[in-house]
Scaffold this motif. Sequence first.
Motif, PDB file in Angstrom:
ATOM      1  N   GLN A  89       0.813  -1.214   0.000  1.00 36.33           N
ATOM      2  CA  GLN A  89       0.000   0.000   0.000  1.00 36.33           C
ATOM      3  C   GLN A  89       0.851   1.271   0.000  1.00 36.33           C
ATOM      4  OE1 GLN A  89      -2.444  -0.134   3.543  1.00 36.33           O
ATOM      5  NE2 GLN A  89      -0.699   0.026   4.894  1.00 36.33           N
ATOM      6  N   LEU A  90       2.146   1.166   0.262  1.00 40.46           N
ATOM      7  CA  LEU A  90       3.029   2.335   0.261  1.00 40.46           C
ATOM      8  C   LEU A  90       3.369   2.779  -1.154  1.00 40.46           C
ATOM      9  CD1 LEU A  90       5.498   1.405   3.153  1.00 40.46           C
ATOM     10  CD2 LEU A  90       3.242   2.488   3.270  1.00 40.46           C
ATOM     11  N   ARG A  93       6.886   4.295  -2.096  1.00 38.61           N
ATOM     12  CA  ARG A  93       7.394   5.516  -1.487  1.00 38.61           C
ATOM     13  C   ARG A  93       8.431   5.200  -0.402  1.00 38.61           C
ATOM     14  NH1 ARG A  93       2.579   6.772  -3.548  1.00 38.61           N
ATOM     15  NH2 ARG A  93       2.041   8.935  -4.051  1.00 38.61           N
ATOM     16  N   LEU A  95       9.374   5.558   2.844  1.00 41.12           N
ATOM     17  CA  LEU A  95       8.829   5.915   4.154  1.00 41.12           C
ATOM     18  C   LEU A  95       9.412   4.935   5.164  1.00 41.12           C
ATOM     19  CD1 LEU A  95       5.135   6.279   2.924  1.00 41.12           C
ATOM     20  CD2 LEU A  95       6.717   8.162   3.378  1.00 41.12           C
ATOM     21  N   ILE A  98       7.534   3.932   8.462  1.00 44.88           N
ATOM     22  CA  ILE A  98       6.311   3.161   8.206  1.00 44.88           C
ATOM     23  C   ILE A  98       6.659   1.794   7.641  1.00 44.88           C
ATOM     24  CG2 ILE A  98       4.176   3.113   6.871  1.00 44.88           C
ATOM     25  CD1 ILE A  98       4.115   6.153   7.067  1.00 44.88           C
ATOM     26  N   GLN A  99       7.646   1.753   6.763  1.00 45.39           N
ATOM     27  CA  GLN A  99       8.058   0.465   6.211  1.00 45.39           C
ATOM     28  C   GLN A  99       8.546  -0.462   7.312  1.00 45.39           C
ATOM     29  OE1 GLN A  99      10.671   0.693   2.807  1.00 45.39           O
ATOM     30  NE2 GLN A  99      11.400  -1.400   3.071  1.00 45.39           N
ATOM     31  N   TYR A 102       5.553  -1.900   9.242  1.00 47.02           N
ATOM     32  CA  TYR A 102       4.832  -2.985   8.576  1.00 47.02           C
ATOM     33  C   TYR A 102       5.687  -4.234   8.379  1.00 47.02           C
ATOM     34  CZ  TYR A 102       0.812   0.013   7.756  1.00 47.02           C
ATOM     35  OH  TYR A 102      -0.295   0.811   7.924  1.00 47.02           O
ATOM     36  N   LEU A 168       0.382   8.449   6.785  1.00 45.34           N
ATOM     37  CA  LEU A 168      -0.077   7.932   5.498  1.00 45.34           C
ATOM     38  C   LEU A 168      -1.164   8.820   4.895  1.00 45.34           C
ATOM     39  CD1 LEU A 168      -0.133   4.093   6.239  1.00 45.34           C
ATOM     40  CD2 LEU A 168       1.322   5.262   4.575  1.00 45.34           C
ATOM     41  N   ALA A 194      -3.764   1.427  -1.884  1.00 35.32           N
ATOM     42  CA  ALA A 194      -3.600   2.644  -1.080  1.00 35.32           C
ATOM     43  C   ALA A 194      -4.859   3.503  -1.113  1.00 35.32           C
ATOM     44  CB  ALA A 194      -2.392   3.449  -1.563  1.00 35.32           C
TER      45      ALA A 194
END
Length: 245
Positions: A89-90, A93, A95, A98-99, A102, A168, A194
């Motif tokens: 869903q990223l 990008r 990130l 956030i990566q 997850y 996000l 996303a």
Amino acid sequence: MKQIYAFEKVEDYVSFQAITERFSKRLVQYEYMLKEKYALSSVPKGIVWTTEELATTVFSTIPIPAYTNNEIIYMSPDLKAWRKLFLKQLEGRNLSYIQNFYENYSENHLFVILAHELTHHSDLFIDDFEVARENSIWFEEGMCFYLPRRLLLTQKEFEEITTVESELVEVFKDEYGNRPLDEFGSSSYRGSLASIMYDYWRSFLAVKYLIEIQANGNINTVFKHYHNWHNEGRKVPLTQYFELD
């Protein structure tokens, strides 16, 4: 609830047996909490435990391997598959925070997804599964994440997922934030992953704001206003009724 195992391979059943048993036991406890405080009067007939592939191609075409109807919850217990899905869903990008979140998505967070599906069965929600659930689906979806996250996650876990989903929303708002939140449900499962998840992220954040800021933490107050909006004839969009921007 009946525990139904729908795997093509015996190896899959064996691989996921331990986590499904843990989740089943925990769900009984969560069910009790909902019955005590949040008007859960009846539960689905069973949970179908299955793989991500079967959940999204055979039992449904919804690209998210957890969903419920009036009688059955469908759930993939494959934590590795969920991690890959959330990374997808990223959309490539960079990130890193956030990566990393997850990549290390926890079993506790995954259980919240199962609890989310059971929360949909609370009688506090007005719309039935059989009818087209529009106009207020963002409220139900947001609340179905807020309640189990507040009840089941630690404060640190709750703050972490809030930070991730807040970021996000900021990252994707120019691309996917051009439709009103009240339209959640009209085309919820079209487009990229996303774009689908964007409505879930902002629904959770909207409900969190309603409860923790507008209602000073009183969940019952928020439900009361939601019911008043319905009983008064839904004369304005629910976001307008709650005075959300």
